[in-house]
Scaffold this active site. Structure first.
Site, PDB file in Angstrom:
ATOM      1  N   GLN A   1       0.802  -1.222   0.000  1.00 55.64           N
ATOM      2  CA  GLN A   1       0.000   0.000   0.000  1.00 55.64           C
ATOM      3  C   GLN A   1       0.840   1.280   0.000  1.00 55.64           C
ATOM      4  O   GLN A   1       0.309   2.341  -0.312  1.00 55.64           O
ATOM      5  CB  GLN A   1      -0.960  -0.017   1.198  1.00 55.64           C
ATOM      6  CG  GLN A   1      -1.989  -1.129   1.084  1.00 55.64           C
ATOM      7  CD  GLN A   1      -2.928  -1.185   2.269  1.00 55.64           C
ATOM      8  OE1 GLN A   1      -2.639  -1.828   3.263  1.00 55.64           O
ATOM      9  NE2 GLN A   1      -4.047  -0.500   2.183  1.00 55.64           N
TER      10      GLN A   1
ATOM     11  N   HIS B   1      -1.810  -5.910 -12.297  1.00 59.05           N
ATOM     12  CA  HIS B   1      -1.284  -5.690 -13.656  1.00 59.05           C
ATOM     13  C   HIS B   1      -2.139  -6.403 -14.695  1.00 59.05           C
ATOM     14  O   HIS B   1      -2.428  -5.859 -15.753  1.00 59.05           O
ATOM     15  CB  HIS B   1       0.159  -6.220 -13.772  1.00 59.05           C
ATOM     16  CG  HIS B   1       1.156  -5.352 -13.060  1.00 59.05           C
ATOM     17  ND1 HIS B   1       2.392  -5.798 -12.667  1.00 59.05           N
ATOM     18  CD2 HIS B   1       1.095  -4.052 -12.676  1.00 59.05           C
ATOM     19  CE1 HIS B   1       3.052  -4.818 -12.071  1.00 59.05           C
ATOM     20  NE2 HIS B   1       2.282  -3.755 -12.062  1.00 59.05           N
TER      21      HIS B   1
ATOM     22  N   ASP C   1       2.195   0.114  -8.136  1.00 53.86           N
ATOM     23  CA  ASP C   1       3.551   0.210  -8.718  1.00 53.86           C
ATOM     24  C   ASP C   1       4.363   1.328  -8.063  1.00 53.86           C
ATOM     25  O   ASP C   1       5.563   1.199  -7.843  1.00 53.86           O
ATOM     26  CB  ASP C   1       3.487   0.485 -10.230  1.00 53.86           C
ATOM     27  CG  ASP C   1       3.024  -0.734 -11.012  1.00 53.86           C
ATOM     28  OD1 ASP C   1       2.678  -1.759 -10.370  1.00 53.86           O
ATOM     29  OD2 ASP C   1       2.990  -0.671 -12.253  1.00 53.86           O
TER      30      ASP C   1
ATOM     31  N   ARG D   1       4.029   0.346  12.884  1.00 45.83           N
ATOM     32  CA  ARG D   1       3.715  -0.963  12.319  1.00 45.83           C
ATOM     33  C   ARG D   1       3.831  -0.871  10.801  1.00 45.83           C
ATOM     34  O   ARG D   1       3.099  -0.127  10.167  1.00 45.83           O
ATOM     35  CB  ARG D   1       2.302  -1.376  12.711  1.00 45.83           C
ATOM     36  CG  ARG D   1       1.895  -2.673  12.034  1.00 45.83           C
ATOM     37  CD  ARG D   1       0.495  -3.144  12.436  1.00 45.83           C
ATOM     38  NE  ARG D   1       0.220  -4.410  11.770  1.00 45.83           N
ATOM     39  CZ  ARG D   1      -0.840  -4.669  11.007  1.00 45.83           C
ATOM     40  NH1 ARG D   1      -1.767  -3.740  10.828  1.00 45.83           N
ATOM     41  NH2 ARG D   1      -0.988  -5.827  10.436  1.00 45.83           N
TER      42      ARG D   1
ATOM     43  N   HIS E   1       1.606  -9.152   4.819  1.00 46.63           N
ATOM     44  CA  HIS E   1       0.405  -8.325   4.671  1.00 46.63           C
ATOM     45  C   HIS E   1      -0.078  -8.494   3.225  1.00 46.63           C
ATOM     46  O   HIS E   1      -0.061  -7.558   2.435  1.00 46.63           O
ATOM     47  CB  HIS E   1       0.702  -6.868   5.022  1.00 46.63           C
ATOM     48  CG  HIS E   1      -0.504  -6.058   5.396  1.00 46.63           C
ATOM     49  ND1 HIS E   1      -0.646  -5.402   6.595  1.00 46.63           N
ATOM     50  CD2 HIS E   1      -1.642  -5.790   4.708  1.00 46.63           C
ATOM     51  CE1 HIS E   1      -1.807  -4.759   6.631  1.00 46.63           C
ATOM     52  NE2 HIS E   1      -2.438  -4.977   5.488  1.00 46.63           N
TER      53      HIS E   1
ATOM     54  N   ASN F   1      -1.206 -10.683   8.727  1.00 45.93           N
ATOM     55  CA  ASN F   1      -2.250  -9.684   8.896  1.00 45.93           C
ATOM     56  C   ASN F   1      -3.575 -10.220   8.350  1.00 45.93           C
ATOM     57  O   ASN F   1      -3.670 -10.570   7.175  1.00 45.93           O
ATOM     58  CB  ASN F   1      -1.915  -8.402   8.131  1.00 45.93           C
ATOM     59  CG  ASN F   1      -3.049  -7.386   8.213  1.00 45.93           C
ATOM     60  OD1 ASN F   1      -3.351  -6.877   9.285  1.00 45.93           O
ATOM     61  ND2 ASN F   1      -3.708  -7.120   7.094  1.00 45.93           N
ATOM     62  N   GLU F   2      -4.577 -10.287   9.215  1.00 48.70           N
ATOM     63  CA  GLU F   2      -5.962 -10.568   8.811  1.00 48.70           C
ATOM     64  C   GLU F   2      -6.120 -11.770   7.886  1.00 48.70           C
ATOM     65  O   GLU F   2      -6.581 -11.625   6.741  1.00 48.70           O
ATOM     66  CB  GLU F   2      -6.573  -9.331   8.137  1.00 48.70           C
ATOM     67  CG  GLU F   2      -6.623  -8.103   9.022  1.00 48.70           C
ATOM     68  CD  GLU F   2      -7.461  -6.984   8.416  1.00 48.70           C
ATOM     69  OE1 GLU F   2      -7.860  -7.087   7.244  1.00 48.70           O
ATOM     70  OE2 GLU F   2      -7.723  -6.005   9.141  1.00 48.70           O
TER      71      GLU F   2
ATOM     72  N   ASN G   1      -7.482  -6.125  14.827  1.00 49.22           N
ATOM     73  CA  ASN G   1      -7.943  -5.002  14.003  1.00 49.22           C
ATOM     74  C   ASN G   1      -9.451  -4.867  14.131  1.00 49.22           C
ATOM     75  O   ASN G   1     -10.174  -5.872  14.135  1.00 49.22           O
ATOM     76  CB  ASN G   1      -7.611  -5.231  12.519  1.00 49.22           C
ATOM     77  CG  ASN G   1      -6.114  -5.170  12.244  1.00 49.22           C
ATOM     78  OD1 ASN G   1      -5.327  -4.869  13.130  1.00 49.22           O
ATOM     79  ND2 ASN G   1      -5.738  -5.453  11.005  1.00 49.22           N
TER      80      ASN G   1
ATOM     81  N   TYR H   1     -12.761  -2.018  12.991  1.00 53.07           N
ATOM     82  CA  TYR H   1     -13.203  -0.754  12.389  1.00 53.07           C
ATOM     83  C   TYR H   1     -14.645  -0.404  12.752  1.00 53.07           C
ATOM     84  O   TYR H   1     -14.950   0.720  13.096  1.00 53.07           O
ATOM     85  CB  TYR H   1     -13.057  -0.802  10.861  1.00 53.07           C
ATOM     86  CG  TYR H   1     -11.608  -0.720  10.401  1.00 53.07           C
ATOM     87  CD1 TYR H   1     -11.015   0.500  10.109  1.00 53.07           C
ATOM     88  CD2 TYR H   1     -10.824  -1.864  10.306  1.00 53.07           C
ATOM     89  CE1 TYR H   1      -9.686   0.589   9.716  1.00 53.07           C
ATOM     90  CE2 TYR H   1      -9.489  -1.785   9.917  1.00 53.07           C
ATOM     91  CZ  TYR H   1      -8.925  -0.557   9.617  1.00 53.07           C
ATOM     92  OH  TYR H   1      -7.605  -0.471   9.255  1.00 53.07           O
TER      93      TYR H   1
ATOM     94  N   GLU I   1      -4.851  -2.152  14.098  1.00 54.18           N
ATOM     95  CA  GLU I   1      -5.516  -1.266  13.134  1.00 54.18           C
ATOM     96  C   GLU I   1      -6.843  -0.800  13.690  1.00 54.18           C
ATOM     97  O   GLU I   1      -7.600  -1.600  14.257  1.00 54.18           O
ATOM     98  CB  GLU I   1      -5.807  -1.969  11.794  1.00 54.18           C
ATOM     99  CG  GLU I   1      -4.625  -2.095  10.881  1.00 54.18           C
ATOM    100  CD  GLU I   1      -4.979  -2.765   9.558  1.00 54.18           C
ATOM    101  OE1 GLU I   1      -6.103  -2.552   9.049  1.00 54.18           O
ATOM    102  OE2 GLU I   1      -4.131  -3.513   9.056  1.00 54.18           O
TER     103      GLU I   1
HETATM  104  C1  FCB Z   1      -7.586  -3.743   6.633  1.00 56.07           C
HETATM  105  C2  FCB Z   1      -6.232  -3.983   6.006  1.00 56.07           C
HETATM  106  C3  FCB Z   1      -5.436  -2.747   5.747  1.00 56.07           C
HETATM  107  C4  FCB Z   1      -6.310  -1.603   5.276  1.00 56.07           C
HETATM  108  C5  FCB Z   1      -7.517  -1.429   6.155  1.00 56.07           C
HETATM  109  C6  FCB Z   1      -8.407  -0.283   5.774  1.00 56.07           C
HETATM  110  O1  FCB Z   1      -8.416  -4.801   6.332  1.00 56.07           O
HETATM  111  O2  FCB Z   1      -5.449  -4.811   6.851  1.00 56.07           O
HETATM  112  O3  FCB Z   1      -4.411  -3.064   4.854  1.00 56.07           O
HETATM  113  O4  FCB Z   1      -6.625  -1.747   3.960  1.00 56.07           O
HETATM  114  O5  FCB Z   1      -8.252  -2.609   6.184  1.00 56.07           O
END
Ligand code: FCB
Length: 479
Positions: free
Chosen positions: A37, A57, A70, A95, A140, A184-185, A326, A328, A382
């Site tokens: 990212q 791509h 890229d 992180r 990740h 990650n996730e 994580n 949200y 996150e």
């Molecule tokens: C999570 C991801 C992270 C980012 C956030 C918004 O699922 O781990 O890379 O995209 O969402």
């Protein structure tokens, strides 16, 4: 006398208020990013192709605006600006993730790319020189494409490849990196074996994602044991995994909705957390039952979800030093069949609402994790809010105020052992399929300037005060 008592009482009330507004003195604050990212330089200095490079791509339509990573935020060249932003934030911890194919372009030890090792050494050294601890994610979502050509995560051989990659990281960086996350996730990235558009975009729902899950859990456990046996004595760090969930809240107080919420939690987080962090180990019973029963009903000779041997269950159980989480949003759930057959969604048998921003969901989730998997310190790796850009991000300040408030309640009132927090994200990154159309950053990236200038947003100013004082200013305490 009376006056004195009143005065003491006022002081006591004031300090009690402070206590609830204050984070533990050694609490670690910071921000997060991920290699794909932010880094860009997708094929520079010997970096190999990853499944993200390959997918975006070859199928540019999977990213809004036909963009790709890229160049991203060019952190490969601009990492010192990232460190600068972390300093502005008064961050204790950063992180970031290592791109496997930057250090091992073919995913294997046949070729170790020194330029990639140098890049991460430089980043780590710059962080430490500024008093910022690295928290490193090994994976990740950017598997070397070379390993996808042999099947990717559903192929259990990847356990060995991942262990060898992890050993290289401990050997090269473990003298300075004390906080490690294997994955990650996994709930999100194993979807890459269930649907199109999530790398590596292999749609084998309800089969490929479960095979990938099985490999990932084993790979995590092997890496933790390897650290324990080969590195812990000299490096003395901590190894965990990051698991994500939007908190599933029952739609009503019916038993059916409560059971649906439990199923949702077990299929999203428990599937990975239960084998590693629970006292019993293995997949959660409800996950096992659902998938076994559906597989049998489909006339299959075996369950779509592989099984661990008793020896494996015991080997995996307890293979972590901390819990990365994580979070949200919150969703509301009720029982119901949805999704194609077979699929994880259908096995879960839950209908989920759109996500809603409700800070108490974070508090509930922290309490749930602490009660299901007792004995592990938690780092929120996150948490954050998307918007559509701009430095005047009062919506993000509001989000962080409320969610940090909820985290404080979990720590100070409920006694949940949260020891750190990294906001998503440090800078505006490429947001996978959404490209650059949404932003999560505390700092803006000017993509038109030659050095991609980073500028702190208003939310960064707010967070830098919280990070410095380890206190949520009471005027902001809306929660
Ligand atoms: C999570 C991801 C992270 C980012 C956030 C918004 O699922 O781990 O890379 O995209 O969402």
């Amino acid at each position: 006398m009376r006056l004195l008592i009143t005065f003491t009482a006022v002081l006591a009330v004031a300090s009690a208020q402070n206590a609830t507004n204050r984070f533990p003195a050694d609490f670690m604050f910071g921000a997060a990013t991920a290699a794909y990212q932010v880094e860009g330089a997708w094929n520079e200095d010997g970096k190999g192709e990853s499944i993200q490079d390959y997918m975006f791509h070859n199928y540019p339509e999977y990213m809004i605006g036909e963009d790709n990573g890229d160049v991203a935020c060019d952190s490969y060249h601009q990492y010192l600006q990232d460190v600068e932003m972390l300093k502005t934030l008064n961050a204790d911890i950063y992180r970031f993730s290592i791109a496997w194919s930057r250090v091992l372009p073919n995913g294997d030890l046949d070729f170790i790319n020194q330029a990639g090792i140098d890049y991460y050494n430089n980043l780590i050294d710059a962080l430490l020189a500024n008093g910022i601890q690295p928290l490193v994610t090994m994976y990740h979502w950017d598997l070397p494409q070379a390993l996808q050509y042999i099947g990717g995560w559903p192929n259990e051989l990847l356990v060995d490849y991942f262990v060898e990659y992890a050993r290289l990281l401990f050997q090269n960086f473990g003298d300075r990196v004390k906080w490690w996350l294997t994955f990650n996730e996994p709930h999100q990235f194993t979807m890459g074996y269930a649907m199109l558009g999530v790398a590596p975009s292999q749609p084998a729902p309800g089969i490929g994602d479960y095979l990938a899950t099985h490999t990932v859990i084993k790979a995590h456990a092997r890496v933790w044991h390897m650290y324990d046996e080969e590195f812990r004595a000299t490096q003395n760090g901590s190894v965990g995994i990051t698991l994500n969930m939007d908190w599933p809240e029952p739609e009503t107080n019916s038993t059916e909705d409560a059971e649906a919420a439990d199923r949702a939690r077990q299929f999203v987080m428990g599937m990975f957390a239960h084998p590693i962090y629970s006292q019993d180990g293995d997949y959660p019973a409800v996950v096992r039952q659902q998938v076994d029963a559906n597989s049998a009903a489909e006339g299959r000779p075996r369950s779509r979800l592989p099984t661990f041997t008793q020896e494996e269950i015991e080997y995996i159980r307890g293979s972590a030093d901390f819990f990365g989480m994580n979070h949200y949003n919150t969703t509301f759930v009720t029982p119901g069949l949805t999704g194609e057959s077979p699929s994880k969604t259908r096995d879960t048998a839950v209908i989920t609402s759109d996500p809603v921003r409700l800070p108490w969901g974070l508090r509930k989730q922290l309490n749930w994790v602490a009660s299901q998997y007792p004995g592990y310190p938690i780092i929120i790796t996150e948490n954050g809010r998307l918007n559509f850009g701009g430095r005047n991000d009062t919506d993000r300040i509001e989000y962080y105020t409320e969610y940090l408030g909820a985290m404080l309640e979990a720590i100070n009132t409920d006694g949940v052992p949260v020891i750190g927090y990294t906001a998503w994200s440090l800078i505006d990154t490429i947001e996978w399929n959404l490209g650059f159309t949404v932003t999560y950053g505390l700092c803006e990236v000017d993509k038109t300037s030659p050095n991609m200038t980073r500028t702190p947003k208003e939310s960064a100013a707010f967070m830098s005060e919280v990070f410095r004082t380890k206190e949520l200013p009471s005027q902001y305490n809306l929660y």
